[in-house]
Motif scaffolding. Structure first.
Motif, PDB file in Angstrom:
ATOM      1  N   HIS A  72       0.861  -1.182   0.000  1.00 41.85           N
ATOM      2  CA  HIS A  72       0.000   0.000   0.000  1.00 41.85           C
ATOM      3  C   HIS A  72       0.894   1.227   0.000  1.00 41.85           C
ATOM      4  O   HIS A  72       2.122   1.114   0.100  1.00 41.85           O
ATOM      5  CB  HIS A  72      -0.891  -0.001   1.257  1.00 41.85           C
ATOM      6  N   ALA A  73       0.312   2.374  -0.072  1.00 43.12           N
ATOM      7  CA  ALA A  73       1.071   3.614   0.004  1.00 43.12           C
ATOM      8  C   ALA A  73       1.052   4.134   1.431  1.00 43.12           C
ATOM      9  O   ALA A  73      -0.003   4.216   2.048  1.00 43.12           O
ATOM     10  CB  ALA A  73       0.480   4.657  -0.941  1.00 43.12           C
ATOM     11  N   GLY A  74       2.219   4.442   1.959  1.00 41.08           N
ATOM     12  CA  GLY A  74       2.295   5.017   3.289  1.00 41.08           C
ATOM     13  C   GLY A  74       2.352   3.985   4.399  1.00 41.08           C
ATOM     14  O   GLY A  74       2.820   2.862   4.208  1.00 41.08           O
ATOM     15  N   GLU A  75       1.843   4.369   5.565  1.00 39.09           N
ATOM     16  CA  GLU A  75       1.948   3.541   6.769  1.00 39.09           C
ATOM     17  C   GLU A  75       0.592   2.959   7.156  1.00 39.09           C
ATOM     18  O   GLU A  75      -0.431   3.627   7.068  1.00 39.09           O
ATOM     19  CB  GLU A  75       2.481   4.389   7.929  1.00 39.09           C
ATOM     20  N   ARG A  76       0.612   1.688   7.566  1.00 40.31           N
ATOM     21  CA  ARG A  76      -0.594   1.028   8.051  1.00 40.31           C
ATOM     22  C   ARG A  76      -0.290   0.373   9.388  1.00 40.31           C
ATOM     23  O   ARG A  76       0.787  -0.187   9.584  1.00 40.31           O
ATOM     24  CB  ARG A  76      -1.064  -0.026   7.043  1.00 40.31           C
ATOM     25  N   ILE A  77      -1.239   0.429  10.318  1.00 36.24           N
ATOM     26  CA  ILE A  77      -1.121  -0.252  11.602  1.00 36.24           C
ATOM     27  C   ILE A  77      -2.196  -1.324  11.673  1.00 36.24           C
ATOM     28  O   ILE A  77      -3.378  -1.056  11.429  1.00 36.24           O
ATOM     29  CB  ILE A  77      -1.269   0.726  12.776  1.00 36.24           C
ATOM     30  N   VAL A  78      -1.785  -2.543  11.995  1.00 36.16           N
ATOM     31  CA  VAL A  78      -2.715  -3.651  12.179  1.00 36.16           C
ATOM     32  C   VAL A  78      -2.596  -4.123  13.620  1.00 36.16           C
ATOM     33  O   VAL A  78      -1.533  -4.569  14.058  1.00 36.16           O
ATOM     34  CB  VAL A  78      -2.396  -4.823  11.215  1.00 36.16           C
ATOM     35  N   ASN A  79      -3.670  -3.983  14.374  1.00 39.69           N
ATOM     36  CA  ASN A  79      -3.712  -4.441  15.758  1.00 39.69           C
ATOM     37  C   ASN A  79      -4.199  -5.886  15.762  1.00 39.69           C
ATOM     38  O   ASN A  79      -5.282  -6.182  15.275  1.00 39.69           O
ATOM     39  CB  ASN A  79      -4.656  -3.568  16.583  1.00 39.69           C
ATOM     40  N   LEU A  80      -3.390  -6.774  16.310  1.00 40.40           N
ATOM     41  CA  LEU A  80      -3.694  -8.197  16.217  1.00 40.40           C
ATOM     42  C   LEU A  80      -3.981  -8.796  17.589  1.00 40.40           C
ATOM     43  O   LEU A  80      -3.152  -8.714  18.500  1.00 40.40           O
ATOM     44  CB  LEU A  80      -2.537  -8.949  15.552  1.00 40.40           C
ATOM     45  N   LYS A  81      -5.165  -9.416  17.699  1.00 34.97           N
ATOM     46  CA  LYS A  81      -5.616 -10.043  18.929  1.00 34.97           C
ATOM     47  C   LYS A  81      -5.948 -11.506  18.666  1.00 34.97           C
ATOM     48  O   LYS A  81      -6.061 -11.928  17.531  1.00 34.97           O
ATOM     49  CB  LYS A  81      -6.862  -9.323  19.469  1.00 34.97           C
ATOM     50  N   GLY A  82      -6.140 -12.253  19.742  1.00 34.86           N
ATOM     51  CA  GLY A  82      -6.581 -13.629  19.614  1.00 34.86           C
ATOM     52  C   GLY A  82      -8.088 -13.708  19.453  1.00 34.86           C
ATOM     53  O   GLY A  82      -8.779 -12.684  19.397  1.00 34.86           O
ATOM     54  N   PRO A  83      -8.658 -14.917  19.406  1.00 35.46           N
ATOM     55  CA  PRO A  83     -10.099 -15.067  19.190  1.00 35.46           C
ATOM     56  C   PRO A  83     -10.936 -14.644  20.394  1.00 35.46           C
ATOM     57  O   PRO A  83     -12.141 -14.420  20.259  1.00 35.46           O
ATOM     58  CB  PRO A  83     -10.263 -16.555  18.905  1.00 35.46           C
ATOM     59  N   ALA A  84     -10.313 -14.563  21.569  1.00 33.08           N
ATOM     60  CA  ALA A  84     -11.039 -14.194  22.790  1.00 33.08           C
ATOM     61  C   ALA A  84     -10.040 -13.689  23.827  1.00 33.08           C
ATOM     62  O   ALA A  84      -8.820 -13.829  23.659  1.00 33.08           O
ATOM     63  CB  ALA A  84     -11.806 -15.398  23.348  1.00 33.08           C
ATOM     64  N   GLU A  85     -10.569 -13.089  24.885  1.00 32.20           N
ATOM     65  CA  GLU A  85      -9.715 -12.682  25.999  1.00 32.20           C
ATOM     66  C   GLU A  85      -9.591 -13.844  26.985  1.00 32.20           C
ATOM     67  O   GLU A  85     -10.531 -14.626  27.159  1.00 32.20           O
ATOM     68  CB  GLU A  85     -10.307 -11.458  26.699  1.00 32.20           C
ATOM     69  N   TYR A  86      -8.434 -13.932  27.621  1.00 32.37           N
ATOM     70  CA  TYR A  86      -8.179 -15.025  28.555  1.00 32.37           C
ATOM     71  C   TYR A  86      -7.492 -14.497  29.807  1.00 32.37           C
ATOM     72  O   TYR A  86      -6.724 -13.536  29.764  1.00 32.37           O
ATOM     73  CB  TYR A  86      -7.281 -16.084  27.926  1.00 32.37           C
ATOM     74  N   ALA A  87      -7.763 -15.173  30.928  1.00 31.32           N
ATOM     75  CA  ALA A  87      -7.129 -14.879  32.205  1.00 31.32           C
ATOM     76  C   ALA A  87      -6.136 -15.990  32.538  1.00 31.32           C
ATOM     77  O   ALA A  87      -6.227 -17.099  32.006  1.00 31.32           O
ATOM     78  CB  ALA A  87      -8.198 -14.791  33.305  1.00 31.32           C
ATOM     79  N   PRO A  88      -5.192 -15.738  33.454  1.00 30.04           N
ATOM     80  CA  PRO A  88      -4.307 -16.805  33.912  1.00 30.04           C
ATOM     81  C   PRO A  88      -5.074 -18.029  34.411  1.00 30.04           C
ATOM     82  O   PRO A  88      -4.642 -19.165  34.222  1.00 30.04           O
ATOM     83  CB  PRO A  88      -3.506 -16.137  35.022  1.00 30.04           C
ATOM     84  N   GLU A  89      -6.217 -17.805  35.042  1.00 29.76           N
ATOM     85  CA  GLU A  89      -7.020 -18.942  35.506  1.00 29.76           C
ATOM     86  C   GLU A  89      -7.538 -19.769  34.330  1.00 29.76           C
ATOM     87  O   GLU A  89      -7.691 -20.993  34.455  1.00 29.76           O
ATOM     88  CB  GLU A  89      -8.170 -18.446  36.388  1.00 29.76           C
ATOM     89  N   ASP A  90      -7.799 -19.125  33.191  1.00 30.07           N
ATOM     90  CA  ASP A  90      -8.204 -19.871  32.001  1.00 30.07           C
ATOM     91  C   ASP A  90      -7.055 -20.745  31.499  1.00 30.07           C
ATOM     92  O   ASP A  90      -7.270 -21.884  31.059  1.00 30.07           O
ATOM     93  CB  ASP A  90      -8.636 -18.912  30.890  1.00 30.07           C
ATOM     94  N   ALA A  91      -5.843 -20.222  31.563  1.00 24.67           N
ATOM     95  CA  ALA A  91      -4.675 -21.009  31.151  1.00 24.67           C
ATOM     96  C   ALA A  91      -4.499 -22.216  32.061  1.00 24.67           C
ATOM     97  O   ALA A  91      -4.193 -23.320  31.597  1.00 24.67           O
ATOM     98  CB  ALA A  91      -3.424 -20.133  31.172  1.00 24.67           C
TER      99      ALA A  91
END
Length: 291
Positions: free
Chosen positions: A193-212
């Motif tokens: 593309h032309a110029g600068e692009r920012i892509v914010n990348l996350k997982g499919p859901a949020e998780y807590a240490p207790e979930d791990a």
């Protein structure tokens, strides 16, 4: 031809595989071609370059249509920010000299902050030095990697506890698998593309240490409980695990920032979500563990 840094690592290895699967040619930039060949496989060409060597990097980047770059800070550097600054400057200069038309760079949530984010400050500076180096530039700002739990799997398997610097233990936050990061890298390499692009990348859901801990209980077939590691023990524990004092201090500062909500995404750019769940990422780590 696409150039890939970190091809023997998590994100670079996945990006390289995805590019090759798409039927495109790839050049893996590695420090030791002989050792890298067994990891990279036969599909890619290899280019030898230390990431501080401008001439070698320029040669490795010459003639490519796009490049994936990252700034892996040495965990034993006496001054992690000075080391990262040297590497970042070398990469940016090599991109300019080689005339790379499109660059995808790995960054992080919180990288828009100049201060207060621990080791992520190195990526704030990396973004700054890359700006203007190529006519098309994409920053992939990924949240914390699910694979960061890897260092705790032995403790979980042996003792049934999952030590965590992420606190409180029941608070769910964004996290993403390195596999999804690598796949997103490949997609962005194919999207100039032309110029600068920012892509914010996350997982499919949020998780807590207790979930791990719950996921590990299921995967290991034994109870695993998340436990909060006291703040006073963080740096000494990281040093005991092999990190240098500078990296340990700044990594601890990053977890302070994450726990305080200071390392979140900037409300700009595009947002993407990966598909790998936390349990799937942990299962992959366990499958790759010795024994």
């Amino acid at each position: 031809m696409f150039a890939i840094m970190g091809a023997t690592g998590q994100t670079g290895g996945m990006a390289l595989a995805a590019i090759l699967e798409a039927g495109r040619q790839a050049r893996a930039i590695v420090r030791d071609p002989e050792r890298a060949r067994s990891v990279v496989g036969e599909g890619a060409t290899l280019a030898k370059a230390d990431l501080d060597d401008i001439d070698a990097l320029t040669a490795a980047l010459t003639g490519v249509e796009a490049a994936y770059v990252l700034n892996p800070v040495s965990v034993v550097a006496d001054d992690v920010f000075a080391a990262a600054a040297r590497t970042g400057a070398a990469i940016a200069e090599a991109i300019r000299r080689a005339g790379v038309p499109h660059v995808v760079a790995l960054s992080s949530s919180g990288a828009h902050h100049a201060e207060g984010t621990g080791i992520v400050r190195s990526l704030h500076r990396f973004e700054a030095v890359l700006r203007g180096a190529a006519p098309s530039l994409t920053f992939i700002r990924a949240t914390e990697f699910m694979e960061n739990w890897g260092g705790m799997l032995g403790v979980a398997a042996e003792h049934g506890v999952l030590p965590s610097m992420r606190q409180p233990l029941d608070r769910r936050e964004e996290t993403v698998s390195a596999r999804d990061v690598g796949r997103q890298v490949a997609q962005e390499l194919l999207r100039p593309h032309a110029g600068e692009r920012i892509v914010n990348l996350k997982g499919p859901a949020e998780y807590a240490p207790e979930d791990a801990a719950r996921a590990l209980s299921e995967l290991l077939g034994k109870p695993v409980t998340a436990v909060a590691t006291p703040r006073a023990e963080w740096e000494d524990g990281l040093i005991a695990a092999g990190l240098g004092a500078s990296y340990a201090r700044e990594l601890a500062a990053l977890y302070d920032a994450m726990n305080a909500g200071r390392a979140a995404f900037e409300p700009v750019g595009e947002t993407r979500r990966g598909s790998v769940t936390l349990k799937e990422a942990l299962a992959g780590l366990l499958a790759g563990s010795p024994g």
